[in-house]
Structure formats: structure tokens, C-alpha cells
Design a protein around this motif. Structure first.
Motif, short mmCIF file in Angstrom:
data_model
loop_
_atom_site.label_atom_id
_atom_site.label_comp_id
_atom_site.label_asym_id
_atom_site.label_seq_id
_atom_site.Cartn_x
_atom_site.Cartn_y
_atom_site.Cartn_z
N ILE A 35 0.85 -1.20 0.00
CA ILE A 35 0.00 0.00 0.00
C ILE A 35 0.88 1.24 0.00
N PHE A 36 0.68 2.05 -1.05
CA PHE A 36 1.37 3.33 -1.19
C PHE A 36 0.35 4.47 -1.23
N GLN A 37 -0.88 4.18 -0.90
CA GLN A 37 -1.97 5.17 -1.01
C GLN A 37 -1.61 6.42 -0.23
N HIS A 38 -1.64 7.57 -0.91
CA HIS A 38 -1.33 8.89 -0.35
C HIS A 38 0.15 9.03 0.06
N CYS A 39 1.01 8.08 -0.28
CA CYS A 39 2.43 8.17 0.09
C CYS A 39 3.15 9.22 -0.75
N ASN A 40 4.20 9.76 -0.19
CA ASN A 40 5.03 10.71 -0.91
C ASN A 40 6.21 9.94 -1.52
N LEU A 41 6.16 9.76 -2.85
CA LEU A 41 7.22 9.06 -3.57
C LEU A 41 8.13 10.05 -4.31
N SER A 42 8.06 11.29 -3.94
CA SER A 42 8.84 12.33 -4.61
C SER A 42 10.32 12.03 -4.57
N ASN A 43 10.96 12.25 -5.71
CA ASN A 43 12.42 12.13 -5.87
C ASN A 43 12.96 10.71 -5.67
N ILE A 44 12.10 9.71 -5.61
CA ILE A 44 12.56 8.33 -5.50
C ILE A 44 12.71 7.76 -6.91
#
Length: 190
Positions: A35-44
Motif C-alpha cells: 500500500i502506497f496510497q497517499h504516500c510521498n514518492l517524490s524524488n525516489i
């Protein structure tokens, strides 16, 4: 403390809202039922990764990088792929739900969408040359100033594409898809 990279790792049934991603780069990794719901994946950075049965809905993708990434049976509602790092952006989607997502101005040459639901997905000004939409439901998807040259829509359905405002040279359509190309003329096809 955040590690720099993870290689060839399998992540299963992890809620990344609780257990945060602890690296900046993932290469050859598989994320299964995560589950990545609403996660911040910025710059990954994700390279040669697979997401299987994952929920990434409404995740933040600012400058996230996806290189040779495959999404299988994933829920990807409302994602802004247009905010991703566009350098070598390369993805494939199989059996995914991408409703309300945006690919505005994204370069996606030869991208495969197989058996996906793409309701109200924004493809405005997207480069989709040689893309394949195999058995995809494109109800309400927006195609405006989109490059669809050599794209394959033969088994896609529920799309509306105006040939006057999109580039469709050598794109492939089946006879059952013709109403979607003529809808802007407001004619009845029976």
C-alpha cells in the motif's frame, strides 16, 4: 537514516504509510500487495521494478523516476505521472485501474496498456506514438493535441478521439472503434 539504494529486493504486504520507504533508489525490486496510497514518492528512483497488486492511489510523484517499471493489477487512481521526472520515463501497465490519472505532456512512446481501465484519464499533449491500448476502457479519457501516430486502438473501447485535434497518422483502429473517431461530428452510427 535513509539508505541510498536497494537492489533485487522483494517487498510483500507492506503498508508504506506506516513503514516509510527507506531508500532513494530501488533497482530490480518487486513490490507485491503493498500500500502506497497517499504516500510521498517524490524524488525516489525506481529502475527495472515491478509493482504487483499494489495500491498507489493519490500518491505524490513529484520528480519520481520510473525507468522500465511494470505495474500489474495495481490501483493507480488520481496519479499525476505528469509530475514525474521525464528523463527515460518508461512504464508498462497490465490489468490496472488508472482512472482520473494524468499523463499531461508525458513522453510515452511504445507504452503498453493492457486490459486497463482509464476512465477520465488525461492524455492531453501526451506523446503516445506506437503505444498499445489492448482491451482498454477509455471512457471519458481526454485526447487533445495528443500524438497517437502508429498507436494501436484495435481492441480499445469507449474512447473519443477527434482526428482534427490529435495526430493519428498510421494509428490502428477496428471498425467498432469508428464511432469514437466520429463523435465530434455529432452523427449517429448504427
Amino acid at each position: 537514516m535513509q539508505n541510498d539504494s536497494k537492489y533485487d529486493t522483494v517487498f510483500e504486504k507492506i503498508d508504506f504509510n506506516i513503514n516509510k520507504l527507506d531508500a532513494k533508489k530501488y533497482e530490480g525490486c518487486t513490490f507485491s500487495e503493498c500500500i502506497f496510497q497517499h504516500c510521498n514518492l517524490s524524488n525516489i528512483v525506481f529502475t527495472d521494478c515491478r509493482f504487483v497488486d499494489c495500491d498507489l492511489s493519490l500518491a505524490t510523484l513529484a520528480e519520481a523516476a520510473f525507468h522500465e517499471v511494470e505495474f500489474c493489477t495495481c490501483k493507480l487512481l488520481g496519479l499525476h505521472f505528469d509530475q514525474c521526472n521525464d528523463f527515460i520515463f518508461s512504464v508498462r501497465f497490465k490489468d490496472c485501474v488508472l482512472n482520473l490519472s494524468s499523463f499531461y505532456e508525458v513522453k510515452m512512446k511504445k507504452t503498453l496498456f493492457s486490459n486497463c481501465t482509464l476512465h477520465e484519464t488525461d492524455f492531453e499533449s501526451t506523446i503516445l506514438t506506437e503505444a498499445i491500448f489492448h482491451e482498454c476502457d477509455l471512457a471519458g479519457a481526454v485526447f487533445e493535441n495528443t500524438n497517437l501516430e502508429k498507436a494501436d486502438f484495435r481492441s480499445a473501447y469507449n474512447f473519443t478521439i477527434n482526428p482534427e485535434t490529435n495526430r493519428i497518422t498510421n494509428a490502428k483502429f477496428s471498425l467498432h472503434g469508428l464511432p469514437g473517431l466520429l463523435a465530434h461530428h455529432k452523427i449517429v452510427i448504427e
